[in-house]
Design a protein around this motif. Structure first.
Motif, PDB file in Angstrom:
ATOM      1  N   THR A  20       0.806  -1.219   0.000  1.00  0.00           N
ATOM      2  CA  THR A  20       0.000   0.000   0.000  1.00  0.00           C
ATOM      3  C   THR A  20       0.837   1.266   0.000  1.00  0.00           C
ATOM      4  O   THR A  20       0.286   2.360  -0.027  1.00  0.00           O
ATOM      5  CB  THR A  20      -0.914   0.029   1.237  1.00  0.00           C
ATOM      6  N   THR A  21       2.164   1.134   0.052  1.00  0.00           N
ATOM      7  CA  THR A  21       3.002   2.320   0.212  1.00  0.00           C
ATOM      8  C   THR A  21       3.497   2.890  -1.116  1.00  0.00           C
ATOM      9  O   THR A  21       4.213   3.890  -1.114  1.00  0.00           O
ATOM     10  CB  THR A  21       4.211   2.012   1.117  1.00  0.00           C
ATOM     11  N   LEU A  22       3.152   2.257  -2.201  1.00  0.00           N
ATOM     12  CA  LEU A  22       3.514   2.754  -3.538  1.00  0.00           C
ATOM     13  C   LEU A  22       2.276   2.738  -4.418  1.00  0.00           C
ATOM     14  O   LEU A  22       1.528   1.763  -4.414  1.00  0.00           O
ATOM     15  CB  LEU A  22       4.522   1.819  -4.222  1.00  0.00           C
ATOM     16  N   THR A  23       2.085   3.775  -5.207  1.00  0.00           N
ATOM     17  CA  THR A  23       1.017   3.715  -6.210  1.00  0.00           C
ATOM     18  C   THR A  23       1.440   2.760  -7.335  1.00  0.00           C
ATOM     19  O   THR A  23       2.619   2.419  -7.479  1.00  0.00           O
ATOM     20  CB  THR A  23       0.757   5.092  -6.843  1.00  0.00           C
ATOM     21  N   TRP A  24       0.471   2.362  -8.123  1.00  0.00           N
ATOM     22  CA  TRP A  24       0.808   1.483  -9.244  1.00  0.00           C
ATOM     23  C   TRP A  24       1.691   2.199 -10.270  1.00  0.00           C
ATOM     24  O   TRP A  24       2.561   1.590 -10.881  1.00  0.00           O
ATOM     25  CB  TRP A  24      -0.474   0.936  -9.882  1.00  0.00           C
ATOM     26  N   ALA A  25       1.468   3.476 -10.433  1.00  0.00           N
ATOM     27  CA  ALA A  25       2.324   4.228 -11.366  1.00  0.00           C
ATOM     28  C   ALA A  25       3.769   4.221 -10.860  1.00  0.00           C
ATOM     29  O   ALA A  25       4.709   4.081 -11.638  1.00  0.00           O
ATOM     30  CB  ALA A  25       1.806   5.657 -11.518  1.00  0.00           C
ATOM     31  N   GLU A  26       3.928   4.378  -9.551  1.00  0.00           N
ATOM     32  CA  GLU A  26       5.281   4.332  -8.993  1.00  0.00           C
ATOM     33  C   GLU A  26       5.890   2.942  -9.155  1.00  0.00           C
ATOM     34  O   GLU A  26       7.085   2.793  -9.437  1.00  0.00           O
ATOM     35  CB  GLU A  26       5.252   4.722  -7.513  1.00  0.00           C
ATOM     36  N   ALA A  27       5.078   1.909  -8.965  1.00  0.00           N
ATOM     37  CA  ALA A  27       5.583   0.546  -9.150  1.00  0.00           C
ATOM     38  C   ALA A  27       6.039   0.349 -10.596  1.00  0.00           C
ATOM     39  O   ALA A  27       7.089  -0.243 -10.861  1.00  0.00           O
ATOM     40  CB  ALA A  27       4.506  -0.470  -8.774  1.00  0.00           C
ATOM     41  N   GLU A  28       5.252   0.853 -11.519  1.00  0.00           N
ATOM     42  CA  GLU A  28       5.636   0.743 -12.930  1.00  0.00           C
ATOM     43  C   GLU A  28       6.952   1.476 -13.169  1.00  0.00           C
ATOM     44  O   GLU A  28       7.867   0.952 -13.808  1.00  0.00           O
ATOM     45  CB  GLU A  28       4.524   1.310 -13.820  1.00  0.00           C
ATOM     46  N   PHE A  29       7.047   2.673 -12.610  1.00  0.00           N
ATOM     47  CA  PHE A  29       8.260   3.473 -12.811  1.00  0.00           C
ATOM     48  C   PHE A  29       9.486   2.761 -12.239  1.00  0.00           C
ATOM     49  O   PHE A  29      10.580   2.830 -12.793  1.00  0.00           O
ATOM     50  CB  PHE A  29       8.087   4.846 -12.148  1.00  0.00           C
ATOM     51  N   ARG A  30       9.296   2.068 -11.127  1.00  0.00           N
ATOM     52  CA  ARG A  30      10.442   1.424 -10.470  1.00  0.00           C
ATOM     53  C   ARG A  30      10.766   0.044 -11.034  1.00  0.00           C
ATOM     54  O   ARG A  30      11.661  -0.633 -10.536  1.00  0.00           O
ATOM     55  CB  ARG A  30      10.172   1.321  -8.963  1.00  0.00           C
ATOM     56  N   THR A  31      10.031  -0.379 -12.050  1.00  0.00           N
ATOM     57  CA  THR A  31      10.298  -1.691 -12.630  1.00  0.00           C
ATOM     58  C   THR A  31      11.576  -1.648 -13.457  1.00  0.00           C
ATOM     59  O   THR A  31      11.734  -0.777 -14.318  1.00  0.00           O
ATOM     60  CB  THR A  31       9.098  -2.128 -13.494  1.00  0.00           C
TER      61      THR A  31
END
Lengths: 515, 515
Positions: free
Chosen positions: A491-502
């Motif tokens: 819950t501590t990252l948005t999905w957009a942030e997860a995508e960016f960090r991939t």
């Protein structure tokens, strides 16, 4: 969509509405809302108790995710509610009525947030901004409602106990409204000063005050929840012969009854509701309280009409769970029968389909995502586990929709647990219901429950230990595991942030793996 | 017990210790610790990646509960770590080395905790108090280690990149330590200035400074994690012929290989490790780094001996996960083979059993509860999901112990996910391993994996889609569901509070259910 009016009743059964087919109870205003929008005929809450069910409505998350598993369990300071999501977009979630929000005092103390500043107040309220909070069901000495009652002439240290839930007997004597034997007697409060009227007044004033400013209001009634006391004329509006027949069967209390069910049947409230006279006293008044709610919703509809708000307001009407009222030899709530878990749910979206009855499974967790979606705000898909109902409100026939509903129970806090010889801890149960079956998985060594909803829609015959149904039970357990495996713990990252960090390691100067 | 020394290595495989049977690698000091205590031969981490595995060590909770599912995912501000539990009892959790703790910037901002005060600093560090934090694996320009290196004469903007992981070729030229082809060359740093030496120095100084004051220290090395660069003489201590044979089989990369495994095998690090020359270059240096760690642990043991600390200090030695090193045609980590998930774990308890090898399943989540138990502090059983190992350290033959180990993976953040055509979201996998089988459940439409550990201890032959093993898979999925149903989501109340609040309604003036 500019506004949202999110109306919740407390302990209102799905089958206690005119539009849901009740043969005696008249709810013309709620029926009118259904005619304006979509009535969801298979709407399920995520818990059969106020607190956890409401936290699922407010967070958009299952109980296993938000962790407020019982009325006595605070919502973690780490959880995020609809009120926060709205604030992030510069909007406010106003409250008139009940939330059952308990502050996470340990967490707030750990984070030095236990002061009196605005943030601490918001956290204690679960990010609601108060028009007026009234949780009901408790003595009130210093609440806004208590002070208001005194201004209306209801004296006393605790005008709620002394007037709102006290009753007048035919001989003029005052009796205790907690005693269900007194349920047919009128409250010692005028109808216009009752809880339902008061909370409606607060909401109407709020809506009027907003003028053309957009708003999101949670109008959250404490009724028809016990104490089952209605003001005149609603206390006498229905008679025992105008109530639904009690749904109970000897098979449910035989020697093979589920041990937890048996212990719940031994609780005082169940013992009381096992008396026919209790059912005959309570059910008519429960209906009267609903009729009163309906009348006050008529006042709300009038204001929306007068202000033109039907054109720009999503209206949600639902309940946090039902009430046994003697069904299954039980009173109160918590367990997994449909009279508890299935709730009324009507949504009217301006420009959406009107007068439709939708029987796909929807859940309490869907409401918060629906509100964000209706307002055009970010979906918060990294925390919310429900899904927006807008496609269903627009009449889109989506190929894929969920095929089941989930509910949970933490039964640690009940005497039933102690009588079963179990120490404190976390004693849980999980319900999964699809079209044909309802399965309940109990931890702590309790056997499962299984109901064949085609052959036994009343849920009288527990097949949880029937050898011939093991394949069904195994399938339902697998479906529960599949559900659990999809809960949103990150819950501590948005999905957009997860995508960016991939696959970003080289971009941040980490070159592992190169030969 | 007054003190705890909790030592962690980074990326150290279970089979790379002398006492675990490595035929070439010598680790006399670690072996000596095993002789003082209990070596757990079936110790599993809860994630095969640094961040989530460490958060399980520090919170005592499974990844599904603490939610920091990947290295790039912060630990929620709502989660509670060992450092907090110790502080609640007036103790401090000191850190020398790595934690991989990422602050929950969204949560801290939401709660206005994003300042520079002591609380904000503690939250960013996961409630560790820093002796020195050194997470490694990144360029360092302004860290304490970088400044210390400069004081030792290693000039440059980034002495870590320019010296610690840079190497000197035979011709005197400087080469890039990220390139694994350079792994056999010596680092451009003196051994006593390497990361392992530095972190040990910090720990020794801390222990000495405490004198007779009690302490809890997390001594957390960044090695033998990549970059695989060792200072002399450790870079040349072992030759390729003194390493373990690579464990890989053509069946693992055939057309029937699991799609996620296949995509991981396509990553650059796996491609590199599919070269025999890469294995031959890296494995000896990986062993050298472990030998170096062992030598520095000898310094720690000497100090404990000199100060009498062996008498009042629980010593824990473990790792956050392993390293493929070419096994299964893979490099790095994350997936569920034993060379990743199974870790060294040695605990020496003064007065406990000595020289025992224990093969019951223990997990990373057990360490925090063990530390609290050893110090006589409250168990925090309402949040911690592991169990104290003290009974096993005391040699108690407990009737009941867990029969399996669990690990999880969030593979959202890998290119493998994109190449499989999957959008961002939460793409998870869950491993359950008992004595005989290892089963992996993948979400997102991926097939399961299953290994028969009796017939195929090397985990070469995936039976995840073998029709004849469906019964085993169903049993393992049910065990996963049973595990998931017991996760501790109700973290805002202690168990004592839950007991106190059981059936308390009448005591707080709520008299529902009375006839």
């Amino acid at each position: 969509m500019r506004n949202v009016l999110f109306i919740m009743c407390d302990q209102l059964r799905w089958d206690h509405l005119g539009c849901a087919g009740h043969p005696f109870l008249r709810t013309p205003n709620i029926d009118a809302l259904a005619a304006r929008g979509v009535r969801f005929d298979q709407a399920y809450v995520q818990s059969g108790i106020c607190g956890p069910s409401r936290m699922s409505f407010y967070t958009g998350r299952y109980v296993a995710s938000h962790g407020a598993t019982h009325n006595r369990v605070p919502l973690s300071v780490g959880e995020v509610t609809l009120g926060w999501h709205l604030r992030e977009s510069g909007r406010t979630l106003a409250l008139a009525g009940k939330t059952h929000m308990l502050p996470d005092t340990h967490g707030m103390k750990r984070l030095l947030l236990d002061g009196q500043d605005e943030l601490a107040v918001l956290l204690r309220e679960g990010w609601f901004s108060l028009v007026d909070r009234h949780d009901g069901h408790h003595a009130e000495t210093d609440s806004a409602y208590a002070h208001w009652l005194r201004r209306q002439g209801y004296d006393g240290a605790d005008p709620w106990t002394e007037h709102v839930i006290a009753v007048t007997a035919p001989d003029g004597s005052v009796r205790n409204g907690w005693k269900m034997r007194n349920a047919r007697l009128p409250a010692r409060v005028a109808e216009e000063h009752s809880e339902t009227a008061y909370t409606t007044d607060m909401a109407l004033r709020f809506i009027e005050e907003q003028g053309e400013q957009p708003w999101v209001l949670h109008l959250s009634y404490v009724k028809p929840h016990w104490p089952y006391i209605a003001p005149a004329p609603y206390h006498a509006m229905y008679g025992p012969e105008e109530t639904l027949p009690v749904q109970r069967h000897e098979a449910e209390r035989g020697p093979d009854a589920h041990p937890v069910l048996r212990e719940f049947q031994a609780e005082e409230v169940a013992q009381s509701f096992q008396r026919d006279e209790c059912i005959a006293a309570v059910r008519p008044t429960y209906q009267g309280l609903i009729a009163q709610l309906d009348a006050h919703l008529g006042r709300v509809w009038e204001l929306l009409e007068r202000m033109g708000r039907w054109e720009d307001t999503l209206v949600v009407f639902t309940s946090d769970h039902g009430d046994y009222l003697g069904d299954h030899w039980l009173g109160e709530k918590e367990l997994f029968h449909d009279c508890i878990q299935r709730v009324p749910m009507i949504l009217a979206l301006p420009g959406g389909v009107a007068g439709r009855v939708e029987s796909r499974f929807v859940e309490a967790v869907d409401i918060a995502p629906t509100i964000l979606d209706a307002l055009g705000l970010p979906a918060a898909e990294h925390v919310m586990e429900g899904r927006s109902l807008l496609p269903l409100l627009r009449g889109e026939e989506r190929a894929e929709w969920r095929g089941f509903a989930i509910s949970e129970l933490d039964w640690t806090f009940r005497g039933a647990r102690r009588r079963l010889g179990l120490p404190t801890g976390q004693h849980r149960a999980f319900m999964i219901r699809d079209r044909d079956w309802k399965y309940v998985h109990w931890t702590s060594g309790m056997p499962p429950q299984l109901f064949d909803l085609r052959a036994d829609p009343e849920e009288f015959h527990d097949l949880g230990r029937a050898p011939e149904q093991e394949a069904v039970r195994a399938r339902m357990r697998e479906a529960l595991w599949d559900w659990a495996s999809r809960l949103k713990c990150r819950t501590t990252l948005t999905w957009a942030e997860a995508e960016f960090r991939t696959d970003r390691h080289k971009a941040v100067g980490v070159f592992y793996g190169e030969w």
